[in-house]
Write an enzyme that holds these catalytic residues in place. Structure first.
Site, short mmCIF file in Angstrom:
data_model
loop_
_atom_site.label_atom_id
_atom_site.label_comp_id
_atom_site.label_asym_id
_atom_site.label_seq_id
_atom_site.Cartn_x
_atom_site.Cartn_y
_atom_site.Cartn_z
N HIS A 9 5.51 -18.14 70.68
CA HIS A 9 5.52 -19.38 69.91
C HIS A 9 5.23 -20.58 70.82
O HIS A 9 6.02 -20.89 71.71
CB HIS A 9 6.91 -19.51 69.27
CG HIS A 9 7.08 -20.70 68.42
ND1 HIS A 9 8.07 -21.64 68.64
CD2 HIS A 9 6.42 -21.12 67.30
CE1 HIS A 9 8.02 -22.57 67.71
NE2 HIS A 9 7.03 -22.29 66.89
N ARG A 10 4.10 -21.23 70.58
CA ARG A 10 3.64 -22.34 71.43
C ARG A 10 3.48 -21.85 72.88
O ARG A 10 3.78 -22.60 73.82
CB ARG A 10 4.59 -23.54 71.36
CG ARG A 10 4.96 -23.94 69.93
CD ARG A 10 5.92 -25.11 69.85
NE ARG A 10 6.50 -25.23 68.51
CZ ARG A 10 7.42 -26.10 68.15
NH1 ARG A 10 7.89 -26.97 69.03
NH2 ARG A 10 7.88 -26.13 66.90
N GLU A 37 0.69 -18.09 69.82
CA GLU A 37 0.53 -19.08 68.75
C GLU A 37 0.52 -20.47 69.36
O GLU A 37 1.33 -20.78 70.23
CB GLU A 37 1.72 -18.96 67.77
CG GLU A 37 1.62 -19.86 66.56
CD GLU A 37 2.45 -21.13 66.64
OE1 GLU A 37 2.41 -21.91 65.68
OE2 GLU A 37 3.14 -21.35 67.67
N ASP A 82 -0.60 -24.87 68.29
CA ASP A 82 -0.80 -25.82 67.19
C ASP A 82 -1.94 -26.77 67.54
O ASP A 82 -2.03 -27.22 68.68
CB ASP A 82 0.48 -26.65 66.99
CG ASP A 82 1.71 -25.77 66.83
OD1 ASP A 82 1.86 -25.16 65.76
OD2 ASP A 82 2.51 -25.70 67.78
N HIS A 132 2.18 -29.77 69.29
CA HIS A 132 2.88 -29.49 68.04
C HIS A 132 3.14 -30.73 67.19
O HIS A 132 2.81 -30.78 66.01
CB HIS A 132 4.22 -28.79 68.32
CG HIS A 132 5.02 -28.55 67.08
ND1 HIS A 132 5.93 -29.46 66.58
CD2 HIS A 132 5.01 -27.52 66.21
CE1 HIS A 132 6.45 -28.98 65.48
NE2 HIS A 132 5.92 -27.81 65.22
N GLU A 139 -2.69 -22.41 64.76
CA GLU A 139 -2.06 -23.05 63.61
C GLU A 139 -2.66 -24.44 63.41
O GLU A 139 -2.58 -25.30 64.29
CB GLU A 139 -0.54 -23.15 63.79
CG GLU A 139 0.09 -23.71 62.51
CD GLU A 139 1.55 -24.11 62.63
OE1 GLU A 139 2.28 -23.55 63.47
OE2 GLU A 139 1.94 -25.01 61.86
N LYS A 161 -2.54 -27.86 62.40
CA LYS A 161 -1.53 -28.87 62.08
C LYS A 161 -2.19 -30.09 61.45
O LYS A 161 -1.72 -30.63 60.46
CB LYS A 161 -0.79 -29.32 63.35
CG LYS A 161 0.30 -28.38 63.79
CD LYS A 161 1.55 -28.54 62.95
CE LYS A 161 2.72 -27.79 63.54
NZ LYS A 161 3.34 -26.84 62.59
N ASP A 166 10.06 -17.87 71.27
CA ASP A 166 9.86 -18.65 72.50
C ASP A 166 10.07 -17.78 73.74
O ASP A 166 9.72 -18.19 74.85
CB ASP A 166 10.85 -19.83 72.54
CG ASP A 166 10.73 -20.76 71.34
OD1 ASP A 166 9.62 -20.87 70.78
OD2 ASP A 166 11.75 -21.38 70.96
#
Ligand code: G3P
Ligand code: MG
Length: 238
Positions: free
Chosen positions: A12-13, A39, A41, A53, A105, A107, A225
């Site tokens: 995640h990120r 992943e 953003d 993000h 993703e 955004k 994370d």
């Protein structure tokens, strides 16, 4: 029911529990930890896609203001943590070099077309294939636009809480997966998504108890994370 051996770990990120989120350092860390998916953003600024993000800069950089209202040159001189720049999406593809899948993703508004264009470039000229890329968004209009431009790209439909029709929105979008919040995911939703042929990925799962709980529901993967916490448990289910 999902084959447990295929349980998907999405960093995640990047590995944002270890390095500043959405930086190349976090992405490199995720790869080093063995994360099969990363992943990140994105927003569209001038003619580039920037990886960050928040809508605003204050939380993760030494800058200020709304990301999409700043000149790209300003965004690029900021410190996103540990001296890292706010990356461009193309830099992410260059760093990953097909060693992991990339979940982009969307955004910002207006990201669909430039993201598809960039993906097409990496497919045509750098050996990426569609199965290594997943485009997701809470903004379902952006996803519909991706689908209109390229119906063969894989889509992940993001949601937080769910409508009475459960995962129908994701099926209607032609998504391959539905990405749901840890706070709201439940068995009825997972079962409904699976009946519709959708994979279920849950965000953001960092605690072992939560991982166990969502695995018991039969979900197909998690955003985390801390990729090592998910990958280390993989053998529990082989
Ligand atoms: O894509 C999964 C997850 O990243 C969605 O929430 O706010 O972390 O982008 P957020
Ligand atoms: Mg995200």
């Amino acid at each position: 029911m999902t084959d447990r051996k295929d349980f998907i770990c999405l960093a995640h990120r990047g590995a944002s529990g270890h390095e500043p989120e959405n930086t190349l350092l976090a992405i490199e860390k995720a790869i080093a930890l063995g994360a099969p998916w990363i992943e990140i953003d994105v927003y569209s600024v001038e003619d580039e896609l920037v990886v960050i993000h928040d809508e605003r800069l204050e939380a993760t950089t030494n800058g200020a203001g709304i990301v999409t209202q700043q000149p790209l040159a300003y965004l690029r001189m900021l410190d996103a943590g540990k001296g890292q720049q706010v990356p461009l999406l193309r830099e992410v593809f260059e760093v990953v070099r097909r060693r992991a899948g990339v979940n982009v993703e969307l955004k910002g508004a207006g990201t669909a077309a430039p993201v598809v264009k960039l993906i097409h470039h990496y497919i045509a000229d750098h050996g990426w294939h569609r199965g290594q890329i997943l485009v997701s968004s809470f903004n379902h209009n952006e996803l519909a636009e991706v689908r209109r431009i390229d119906p063969h790209l894989r889509l992940g439909a993001l949601g937080y809480g769910f409508p009475p029709e459960h995962a129908k929105f994701a099926e209607d979008l032609g998504a391959v997966s539905v990405h749901t919040s840890l706070a709201c995911v439940n068995q009825a939703f997972v079962d409904d998504a699976h009946r519709r042929g959708l994979k279920v990925f849950v965000y953001t799962v960092n605690h072992p108890d939560d991982l166990k709980r969502v695995k018991a529901m039969g979900v197909d993967g998690v955003f985390t994370d801390y990729p090592e916490r998910v990958l280390a448990r993989k053998s529990d289910h082989v």
